[in-house]
Scaffold this active site. Structure first.
Site, PDB file in Angstrom:
ATOM      1  N   LYS A 119      36.294  47.120  26.111  1.00 13.56           N
ATOM      2  CA  LYS A 119      35.028  46.436  25.817  1.00 13.56           C
ATOM      3  C   LYS A 119      34.176  47.172  24.771  1.00 13.56           C
ATOM      4  O   LYS A 119      34.403  47.026  23.586  1.00 13.56           O
ATOM      5  CB  LYS A 119      34.234  46.221  27.109  1.00 13.56           C
ATOM      6  CG  LYS A 119      34.825  45.126  28.002  1.00 13.56           C
ATOM      7  CD  LYS A 119      33.842  44.754  29.083  1.00 13.56           C
ATOM      8  CE  LYS A 119      34.417  43.746  30.052  1.00 13.56           C
ATOM      9  NZ  LYS A 119      34.364  42.378  29.582  1.00 13.56           N
ATOM     10  N   ASP A 164      38.825  52.536  36.431  1.00 12.63           N
ATOM     11  CA  ASP A 164      38.752  51.456  35.450  1.00 12.63           C
ATOM     12  C   ASP A 164      37.313  51.428  34.929  1.00 12.63           C
ATOM     13  O   ASP A 164      36.407  50.917  35.574  1.00 12.63           O
ATOM     14  CB  ASP A 164      39.116  50.122  36.128  1.00 12.63           C
ATOM     15  CG  ASP A 164      38.962  48.930  35.182  1.00 12.63           C
ATOM     16  OD1 ASP A 164      38.436  49.114  34.075  1.00 12.63           O
ATOM     17  OD2 ASP A 164      39.355  47.815  35.577  1.00 12.63           O
ATOM     18  N   TYR A 218      37.585  30.138  31.672  1.00 13.61           N
ATOM     19  CA  TYR A 218      36.855  30.021  32.936  1.00 13.61           C
ATOM     20  C   TYR A 218      36.055  28.730  33.053  1.00 13.61           C
ATOM     21  O   TYR A 218      34.922  28.746  33.554  1.00 13.61           O
ATOM     22  CB  TYR A 218      35.876  31.198  33.107  1.00 13.61           C
ATOM     23  CG  TYR A 218      36.473  32.583  33.015  1.00 13.61           C
ATOM     24  CD1 TYR A 218      37.541  32.955  33.829  1.00 13.61           C
ATOM     25  CD2 TYR A 218      35.954  33.534  32.139  1.00 13.61           C
ATOM     26  CE1 TYR A 218      38.081  34.241  33.762  1.00 13.61           C
ATOM     27  CE2 TYR A 218      36.478  34.817  32.071  1.00 13.61           C
ATOM     28  CZ  TYR A 218      37.538  35.162  32.883  1.00 13.61           C
ATOM     29  OH  TYR A 218      38.057  36.427  32.816  1.00 13.61           O
ATOM     30  N   TYR A 245      37.349  43.817  40.289  1.00 13.24           N
ATOM     31  CA  TYR A 245      37.890  42.976  39.207  1.00 13.24           C
ATOM     32  C   TYR A 245      38.507  43.918  38.184  1.00 13.24           C
ATOM     33  O   TYR A 245      37.833  44.826  37.686  1.00 13.24           O
ATOM     34  CB  TYR A 245      36.786  42.130  38.541  1.00 13.24           C
ATOM     35  CG  TYR A 245      37.323  41.354  37.359  1.00 13.24           C
ATOM     36  CD1 TYR A 245      37.947  40.122  37.544  1.00 13.24           C
ATOM     37  CD2 TYR A 245      37.259  41.876  36.067  1.00 13.24           C
ATOM     38  CE1 TYR A 245      38.480  39.424  36.469  1.00 13.24           C
ATOM     39  CE2 TYR A 245      37.793  41.185  34.984  1.00 13.24           C
ATOM     40  CZ  TYR A 245      38.391  39.966  35.197  1.00 13.24           C
ATOM     41  OH  TYR A 245      38.918  39.272  34.123  1.00 13.24           O
TER      42      TYR A 245
HETATM   43  C1  LIG Z   1      36.395  46.484  35.109  1.00 13.80           C
HETATM   44  C2  LIG Z   1      37.184  45.608  34.189  1.00 13.80           C
HETATM   45  N1  LIG Z   1      38.491  45.868  34.005  1.00 13.80           N
HETATM   46  C3  LIG Z   1      39.244  45.128  33.179  1.00 13.80           C
HETATM   47  C4  LIG Z   1      38.714  44.042  32.503  1.00 13.80           C
HETATM   48  C5  LIG Z   1      39.590  43.224  31.609  1.00 13.80           C
HETATM   49  O1  LIG Z   1      39.291  43.463  30.268  1.00 13.80           O
HETATM   50  P1  LIG Z   1      39.741  42.411  29.165  1.00 13.80           P
HETATM   51  O2  LIG Z   1      38.884  41.207  29.341  1.00 13.80           O
HETATM   52  O3  LIG Z   1      39.484  43.123  27.868  1.00 13.80           O
HETATM   53  O4  LIG Z   1      41.194  42.133  29.386  1.00 13.80           O
HETATM   54  C6  LIG Z   1      37.363  43.740  32.661  1.00 13.80           C
HETATM   55  C7  LIG Z   1      36.773  42.585  31.976  1.00 13.80           C
HETATM   56  O5  LIG Z   1      35.710  42.085  32.329  1.00 13.80           O
HETATM   57  C8  LIG Z   1      36.569  44.520  33.531  1.00 13.80           C
HETATM   58  O6  LIG Z   1      35.271  44.273  33.745  1.00 13.80           O
END
Ligand SMILES: Cc1ncc(COP(=O)(O)O)c(C=O)c1O
Length: 422
Positions: A274, A245, A15, A143
């Site tokens: 995470k 998610d 980024y 996101y």
């Molecule tokens: C809500 C959400 N989904 C998916 C992801 C993607 O996860 P990763 O960075 O482990 O691929 C993130 C990452 O910030 C996220 O906040």
């Protein structure tokens, strides 16, 4: 080729425009909530390494299970072999996830786990003879990751702009406004919009995907749990699966173990990552309900889920995750998170500036949204000089600390945020 354009670095950072990125602090050690830099600084980490390090760095209990497992075996494939760390973690996740989310598919990152959820949803319908249902509806401001399908579902051109000419159009509905305690009137229009959209598109729609209650990277928006209950009903009426998610919200970030726990609704598929592995190793899980799982059981091998990341169910990751969940449950983390919340709210009260649009907080997350991203352009260096690590982006200055942070450390972070606006 112009040699001035030749990157001097082998390591390509995320980024950032590599041509003029600022100098980054080099971390040589980390302990609890403190990052130690090569040039002798101590930085209090306010964002727990993209919200993953919930138990703090260099945690003795997590280190121990990691080393113990490494001394037994670090990895074996789950294709054709099995092992206890993956079995135990799957059983633990089935126990703590809401409703009948009982079937755990591991992968190596949140983005991939969302991809798996989408594949599950599309194949769920196909396995029942309906190949038309293959669209996924998502929310504005979402996101879901950086892979192609997750970019398609997301709604933030900061992340996806360079690929806008490649990404197909998606069906997106507006995320509710009004925050956690939104009035019924605030929810009326987004629920009606969702209802209309699902009615219009359901023959082609496999699932609706949402970040429940709290959208993170897309803008740290908080919305009412009542929307989730309404979404559940609408999805049920039209044979559309509901995917949560919880990569960012899982493991306490919204003040409950999962954001799902704020509502009555239970999703058909839930994604976690995470904090699952507490910042030790990249790992994630896609967890399916009995109904979804059953649609894959068949005498036909073509109905199996054809996905299998090399490192899925990695024993080191699973052992750390299992121990992390034990810590969460036995050390009363929800109380710690509630206390963090009180401090954030109390100190945010003292932060005032005409540059601020809104201050929002839920559980262990607080964000100050400003009118212009330029306002925050020198926050990072301002904070580093004062011994704090926070990385704002776009127009969001946020704090999402490890849950083991001391009052003194958190108050210092919040004081630095206030001083920035003074
Ligand atoms: C809500 C959400 N989904 C998916 C992801 C993607 O996860 P990763 O960075 O482990 O691929 C993130 C990452 O910030 C996220 O906040």
């Amino acid at each position: 080729m112009d040699s001035s354009l030749t990157p001097p670095e082998n390591l390509w950072y995320p980024y950032v425009q590599m041509k003029n990125r600022p100098e980054y602090p080099e971390i040589v050690r980390a302990e609890g909530c403190i990052l130690f830099t090569r040039d002798g600084r101590e930085l209090i980490d306010g964002i727990s390494s993209w919200w993953s390090v919930i138990h703090g760095y260099n945690h003795p209990a997590l280190n121990k299970v990691l080393v113990d497992q490494a001394n037994r075996f670090s990895h074996v494939m789950l294709g054709g072999l099995t092992h206890q760390p993956a079995q135990l973690l799957a059983a633990k996740l089935a126990e703590i996830c809401p409703g009948d989310l009982n079937h755990v598919f591991f992968s190596d990152s949140g983005s991939v786990a969302v991809e798996v959820a989408v594949k599950m949803a599309i194949q769920f319908h196909r396995n029942q003879g309906n190949s038309e249902k293959r669209r996924i509806i998502s929310l504005s401001g979402a996101y879901h990751g950086d892979t192609f399908k997750t970019m398609e579902l997301g709604d933030d051109s900061d992340f996806t702009g360079a690929f806008s000419h490649v990404l197909p159009d998606t069906v997106r509905v507006n995320v509710p406004k009004g925050g956690y305690n939104a009035e019924e009137a605030d929810l009326k229009s987004p629920i009606a919009e969702l209802q209309d959209t699902v009615v219009r598109h359901h023959p082609q729609t496999a699932a609706l995907i949402v970040e429940p209650i709290l959208q993170c990277a897309g803008g740290f928006r908080i919305y009412s749990p009542a929307y989730l209950d309404a979404a559940r009903e609408i999805c049920d009426r039209h044979n559309v699966l509901l995917i949560y998610d919880e990569v960012a919200t899982g493991f306490g970030r919204t003040g409950r173990l999962f954001a799902a726990n704020h509502a009555n609704a239970v999703p058909d598929i839930m994604v976690i990552g995470k904090a699952l592995t507490a910042g030790y190793l990249g790992h994630a899980a896609t967890i399916a309900s009995n109904k979804v799982y059953r649609a894959f059981l068949s005498n036909e091998s073509s109905k199996a889920l054809m996905h299998g990341p090399t490192y899925m169910g990695n024993p080191l990751a699973c052992a750390v995750a299992f121990e992390g969940i034990r810590l969460f449950q036995e050390e009363n983390y929800l109380e710690k998170i509630n206390h963090i919340h009180q401090l954030i709210v109390q100190e945010f009260e003292k932060i005032c500036s005409e540059k601020i649009v809104e201050k929002r907080a839920i559980g262990g997350m607080g964000v100050i949204e400003v009118k212009s991203s330029a306002t925050l352009s020198n926050f990072r260096s301002f904070a580093i000089e004062r011994g704090v690590w926070i990385r704002p982006f776009a127009s969001y200055l946020y704090v999402m600390p490890a849950y083991v942070i001391s009052d003194e450390q958190l108050l210092k972070i919040l004081r630095v945020m206030r001083e920035f606006f003074d």
